[in-house]
Design an enzyme around this catalytic site. Structure first.
Site, PDB file in Angstrom:
ATOM      1  CE  LYS A 200      56.180  34.210  36.179  1.00 36.41           C
ATOM      2  NZ  LYS A 200      55.553  35.441  35.622  1.00 36.41           N
ATOM      3  N   GLY A 253      50.381  37.420  44.716  1.00 38.90           N
ATOM      4  CA  GLY A 253      49.581  37.674  43.523  1.00 38.90           C
ATOM      5  C   GLY A 253      48.114  37.516  43.846  1.00 38.90           C
ATOM      6  CB  THR A 255      42.472  35.398  45.905  1.00 38.04           C
ATOM      7  OG1 THR A 255      42.870  36.339  46.912  1.00 38.04           O
ATOM      8  CG2 THR A 255      41.739  34.250  46.553  1.00 38.04           C
ATOM      9  CD  GLU A 256      41.203  33.071  38.616  1.00 39.48           C
ATOM     10  OE1 GLU A 256      41.315  34.309  38.464  1.00 39.48           O
ATOM     11  OE2 GLU A 256      40.833  32.298  37.719  1.00 39.48           O
ATOM     12  CD  GLU A 275      51.997  37.692  52.380  1.00 40.47           C
ATOM     13  OE1 GLU A 275      50.918  38.311  52.511  1.00 40.47           O
ATOM     14  OE2 GLU A 275      52.678  37.311  53.349  1.00 40.47           O
ATOM     15  CB  CYS A 309      47.813  43.239  48.290  1.00 46.86           C
ATOM     16  SG  CYS A 309      49.185  43.780  49.290  1.00 46.86           S
ATOM     17  CD  GLU A 406      42.958  42.377  45.072  1.00 48.26           C
ATOM     18  OE1 GLU A 406      43.163  41.341  44.425  1.00 48.26           O
ATOM     19  OE2 GLU A 406      43.746  42.813  45.929  1.00 48.26           O
TER      20      GLU A 406
HETATM   21  P1  NAD Z   1      48.528  37.125  39.279  1.00 43.45           P
HETATM   22  O1  NAD Z   1      48.098  36.095  40.245  1.00 43.45           O
HETATM   23  O2  NAD Z   1      47.885  37.167  37.958  1.00 43.45           O
HETATM   24  O3  NAD Z   1      50.088  36.982  38.991  1.00 43.45           O
HETATM   25  C1  NAD Z   1      51.042  37.023  40.003  1.00 43.45           C
HETATM   26  C2  NAD Z   1      52.246  36.234  39.562  1.00 43.45           C
HETATM   27  O4  NAD Z   1      51.858  34.864  39.418  1.00 43.45           O
HETATM   28  C3  NAD Z   1      52.806  36.658  38.207  1.00 43.45           C
HETATM   29  O5  NAD Z   1      54.209  36.516  38.222  1.00 43.45           O
HETATM   30  C4  NAD Z   1      52.186  35.637  37.257  1.00 43.45           C
HETATM   31  O6  NAD Z   1      52.940  35.440  36.088  1.00 43.45           O
HETATM   32  C5  NAD Z   1      52.212  34.396  38.132  1.00 43.45           C
HETATM   33  N1  NAD Z   1      51.245  33.368  37.757  1.00 43.45           N
HETATM   34  C6  NAD Z   1      50.043  33.532  37.145  1.00 43.45           C
HETATM   35  N2  NAD Z   1      49.459  32.325  36.972  1.00 43.45           N
HETATM   36  C7  NAD Z   1      50.288  31.398  37.493  1.00 43.45           C
HETATM   37  C8  NAD Z   1      50.233  29.992  37.643  1.00 43.45           C
HETATM   38  N3  NAD Z   1      49.203  29.276  37.195  1.00 43.45           N
HETATM   39  N4  NAD Z   1      51.256  29.349  38.261  1.00 43.45           N
HETATM   40  C9  NAD Z   1      52.306  30.057  38.734  1.00 43.45           C
HETATM   41  N5  NAD Z   1      52.426  31.399  38.620  1.00 43.45           N
HETATM   42  C10 NAD Z   1      51.426  32.057  38.009  1.00 43.45           C
HETATM   43  O7  NAD Z   1      48.419  38.520  40.039  1.00 43.45           O
HETATM   44  P2  NAD Z   1      48.733  39.955  39.420  1.00 43.45           P
HETATM   45  O8  NAD Z   1      47.547  40.380  38.651  1.00 43.45           O
HETATM   46  O9  NAD Z   1      50.070  39.972  38.771  1.00 43.45           O
HETATM   47  O10 NAD Z   1      48.882  40.834  40.758  1.00 43.45           O
HETATM   48  C11 NAD Z   1      47.834  41.430  41.370  1.00 43.45           C
HETATM   49  C12 NAD Z   1      47.386  40.602  42.561  1.00 43.45           C
HETATM   50  O11 NAD Z   1      48.451  40.459  43.502  1.00 43.45           O
HETATM   51  C13 NAD Z   1      46.281  41.265  43.336  1.00 43.45           C
HETATM   52  O12 NAD Z   1      45.287  40.310  43.602  1.00 43.45           O
HETATM   53  C14 NAD Z   1      46.938  41.709  44.619  1.00 43.45           C
HETATM   54  O13 NAD Z   1      46.101  41.826  45.722  1.00 43.45           O
HETATM   55  C15 NAD Z   1      47.963  40.668  44.821  1.00 43.45           C
HETATM   56  N6  NAD Z   1      49.009  41.151  45.731  1.00 43.45           N
HETATM   57  C16 NAD Z   1      49.043  40.678  47.013  1.00 43.45           C
HETATM   58  C17 NAD Z   1      49.989  41.154  47.911  1.00 43.45           C
HETATM   59  C18 NAD Z   1      50.042  40.674  49.339  1.00 43.45           C
HETATM   60  O14 NAD Z   1      51.067  40.879  49.987  1.00 43.45           O
HETATM   61  N7  NAD Z   1      49.019  40.028  49.855  1.00 43.45           N
HETATM   62  C19 NAD Z   1      50.922  42.114  47.496  1.00 43.45           C
HETATM   63  C20 NAD Z   1      50.849  42.573  46.191  1.00 43.45           C
HETATM   64  C21 NAD Z   1      49.891  42.078  45.305  1.00 43.45           C
END
Ligand code: NAD
Length: 503
Positions: A200, A253, A255-256, A275, A309, A406
Site C-alpha cells: 500500500k 512512516g 511514529t504516530e 521504520e 527520516c 520531527e
Molecule cells: P504516515 O505515517 O502518515 O504514512 C505512511 C504510510 O502509512 C502511508 O502509506 C499511509 O497511507 C499509511 N497509513 C497512514 N495511516 C495508517 C493506518 N492507520 N494504518 C495503516 N497505514 C496507514 O507517514 P508519512 O507522512 O507518509 O511519511 C513521513 C514519515 O515517514 C516521517 O515520520 C518519516 O520520518 C517516516 N519515515 C521513516 C523512515 C525510516 O526508515 N525510519 C523512512 C522514511 C520515512
C-alpha cells in the site's frame, strides 16, 4: 531560484502516456477496477496541478489482494521455484528497472517534487542495485546443524538442524519521501525470501509503484506474488495491517502511525518491522574539520528538502565555534536554488503537499512564538507550489516542539553546547533514535561517544549515507527491526528447528 513550475511537456513521451493511463489496483497479476468509484487526486507539488487519479482502495480491494497473495504463497509456484530461479526473476526486475530508469526518475520527480538527480540516484539506481543485492541472497538463506547433548535422556543420541522458512504474506506500507526506493525496500527482501506481498504505497506518491507493477508482469513473477492496492492510510492501509491473512507487516512512516501498527501486530501476533520518524542529532566536536562539517551539516538537513527520516535536524556545536558554523550553514541555505523538480539547475524542490508545507511553516511559527529566532529562511516564495525556504533557527530551548518533534522539512535547529556529557544528554533527549552523526578527527572520541548515543546508525564525518549492504533501523520511537543488508532478508524468514533422535 530557478523556474518554480514544471512543464510536463518537458518529460519523455512515455511519462506523459503513463500519467494519462487509467490507474488501477494491481492484484493477482493484473490491473483491476476498485470496489469503489472514489478516486484520489495525485498532484505535482511544484504547481499543485492534478497529474493523475488513483482508486481509493477499500476493505474489499484489500481482501482480494490478500487472498491473491495468500493463494500465491500457499499454493502457487513462487515458493517451489529453486533459489536460482527466484534469483533470476529478481535480476530480471533489476534489468527492466535499469532499462526504464529515465522514465521512472521523471515520474518520481514530477510526483514527489524531488530533483531528477535525487530520484535517479535514490529511487532508481539504488533500487536496481538493491534488487540485485537481494537476488544474491536467494541462494544464501541457510540454517545450521547442531549436536545436542540432552542430559536428561541418558544414552540418547540426537541430531538437530535449523532451516529458514519464508514468513508468508507481507503487508508493505510506505511513505512518500522516497517512494520507489521505499517500495523496493519492501518488495525485494520479501521476494528473495520466498514471501508474497501486498503493498500500500503512500496516497500522495503511488505512481512509480504502479509502473513497477508492469515490470513485475514483464519479469514473469507469478500472479499474486506482488500486489498493489492504492488508497488512504486510514482505510486501505488499516484494512491491510489488520487483515488476518497477513503474516508480517513492514511499515515505514510516521511514529504516530507506526505505534498504532505495533499495537495491532502485538494483538494479532504478526511479525513486524517499523521504520518510523527521527530527530537526528549532528554533533560537531571541537576538532571537527569545518570545511567538511559545515556543508555536511547543511546537507544533512537540506537533502531531500528535509523530508528524510534520518535528516540531521538538530545541530550541536561547541559554543566557541557556534557563530562561525551557523553563519556558514545559513550562507549555504541562502544559496540553495529552489525550483521545480524537472529543471536541471534546481537544488531543492517543493515539499510533498500543501498540508506538509502548512505543517512545516506552523512548526517554525510555534518556535518563533516560544522565543526562537529565524537566522535564515522561514516562509516560502509566493507561488502555488509547496515551496519552503531552507531555514535555520537559533535561540531554541530543549523543550520546544521545534527541538523535540520531527518537522520533516528543511528546518534546522542549531544549539551551542559546553561539554561532551551535556551534548550526549541533549542528543539523546528526544523520543527518537534513528541516526546521529559525529564530526571529529579523533577516533578515540568516536569510540567513547558512539556507544553512548541512542541511535540505530552513527555516522562519522558524514550523514544520511544509506547502502544496500548496510542494515538500517531505529531504536526508541524510531522503530524496530531493520531494512537493507542481510537483516532485511532474514526478517522475512522464520527459524524452524528439526530435532532427530538417532536410533
Ligand atoms: P504516515 O505515517 O502518515 O504514512 C505512511 C504510510 O502509512 C502511508 O502509506 C499511509 O497511507 C499509511 N497509513 C497512514 N495511516 C495508517 C493506518 N492507520 N494504518 C495503516 N497505514 C496507514 O507517514 P508519512 O507522512 O507518509 O511519511 C513521513 C514519515 O515517514 C516521517 O515520520 C518519516 O520520518 C517516516 N519515515 C521513516 C523512515 C525510516 O526508515 N525510519 C523512512 C522514511 C520515512
Amino acid at each position: 531560484m530557478t523556474n518554480l513550475s514544471n512543464d510536463l511537456k518537458n518529460t519523455d513521451i512515455k511519462v506523459q502516456q503513463f500519467l494519462a493511463r487509467p490507474h488501477m489496483h494491481f492484484i493477482n497479476g493484473a490491473f483491476v477496477d476498485s470496489a469503489s468509484d472514489v478516486r484520489i487526486d495525485v498532484i505535482d507539488p511544484s504547481t499543485c496541478a492534478v497529474i493523475a487519479t488513483i482508486p481509493s482502495g477499500t476493505d474489499t480491494d484489500v481482501d482480494r489482494a490478500v487472498a491473491a497473495a495468500r493463494a500465491a504463497f500457499d499454493h502457487g509456484p513462487w515458493r517451489k521455484l529453486t533459489p536460482v530461479e527466484r534469483e533470476r526473476r529478481l535480476l530480471k526486475l533489476a534489468e527492466l528497472l535499469e532499462t526504464n530508469a529515465n522514465e521512472f526518475s521523471q515520474i518520481e520527480s514530477v510526483n514527489s517534487g524531488r530533483t531528477l538527480f535525487a530520484t535517479r540516484k535514490f529511487d532508481v539506481d539504488l533500487s536496481v542495485d538493491y534488487l540485485r543485492y537481494t537476488a544474491g541472497w536467494c541462494t544464501k538463506i541457510e540454517g545450521r546443524t547442531m549436536s545436542p547433548s540432552v542430559p536428561y535422556v541418558p544414552g540418547g543420541k540426537f541430531f538437530a538442524y535449523s532451516t529458514r522458512e519464508p514468513l508468508g504474506v507481507v503487508a508493505g506500507v510506505t511513505p512518500w519521501n522516497v517512494p520507489l526506493g521505499q517500495a523496493i525496500w519492501k518488495i525485494a527482501p520479501a521476494l528473495a525470501s520466498g514471501c508474497t506481498i501486498v503493498l500500500k504505497p503512500a496516497e500522495q506518491t503511488p505512481l512509480t509503484a504502479l509502473r513497477f507493477a508492469e515490470l513485475v508482469m514483464e519479469a514473469d513473477i507469478p500472479p499474486g506474488v506482488v500486489n498493489i492496492v492504492t488508497g488512504l492510510g486510514r482505510v486501505a492501509g488499516a484494512a491491510l495491517v489488520n487483515h488476518p491473512g497477513v503474516d508480517k507487516i513492514s511499515f515505514t512512516g510516521s511514529t504516530e502511525t507506526g505505534v498504532g501498527i505495533g499495537e495491532i501486530a502485538a494483538r494479532t501476533m504478526k511479525k513486524v518491522t517499523l521504520e518510523m520518524g527521527g530527530k537526528s542529532p549532528v554533533i560537531l566536536l571541537d576538532d571537527a574539520n569545518l570545511d567538511l562539517a559545515i556543508p555536511g551539516a547543511a546537507w544533512a538537513i537540506y537533502g531531500n528538502h528535509g523530508q528524510n527520516c534520518c535528516a540531521g535536524s538538530r545541530l550541536f556545536v561547541p559554543r566557541k565555534l557556534f557563530d562561525r558554523v551557523v553563519s556558514g550553514i545559513a550562507d549555504i541555505a541562502k544559496s540553495i536554488r529552489l525550483g521545480a523538480s524537472l529543471y536541471p539547475d534546481t537544488e531543492m524542490g517543493p515539499l510533498i503537499s500543501p498540508a506538509q508545507k502548512r505543517r512545516v511553516l506552523s512548526f517554525i511559527e510555534s518556535g518563533v512564538q516560544q522565543g526562537a529566532e529565524i537566522l535564515t529562511g522561514g516562509g516560502g516564495p509566493d507561488h502555488p507550489g509547496c515551496y519552503v525556504n531552507p531555514s535555520v533557527l537559533v535561540n531554541t530551548r530543549n523543550n520546544m516542539a521545534v527541538v523535540q518533534e520531527e518537522i520533516f522539512g528543511p528546518v534546522l535547529v542549531a544549539i551551542p553546547y559546553d561539554g561532551v556529557d551535556e551534548v550526549i544528554e541533549y542528543a539523546n533527549g528526544t523520543k527518537y533514535g534513528l541516526g546521529a552523526s559525529l564530526w571529529t578527527a579523533n577516533i578515540n572520541k568516536v569510540l567513547e561517544i558512539s556507544p553512548r548515543l541512542q541511535a540505530g546508525t552513527v555516522w562519522i564525518n558524514t550523514h544520511n549515507v544509506l547502502d544496500l549492504a548496510v542494515p538500517f533501523g531505529g531504536v526508541k520511537f524510531s522503530g524496530t527491526g531493520h531494512e537493507l543488508g542481510e537483516e532485511a532478508v532474514m526478517l522475512h524468514t522464520r527459524l524452524k528447528v528439526n530435532m532427530i533422535s538417532i536410533a
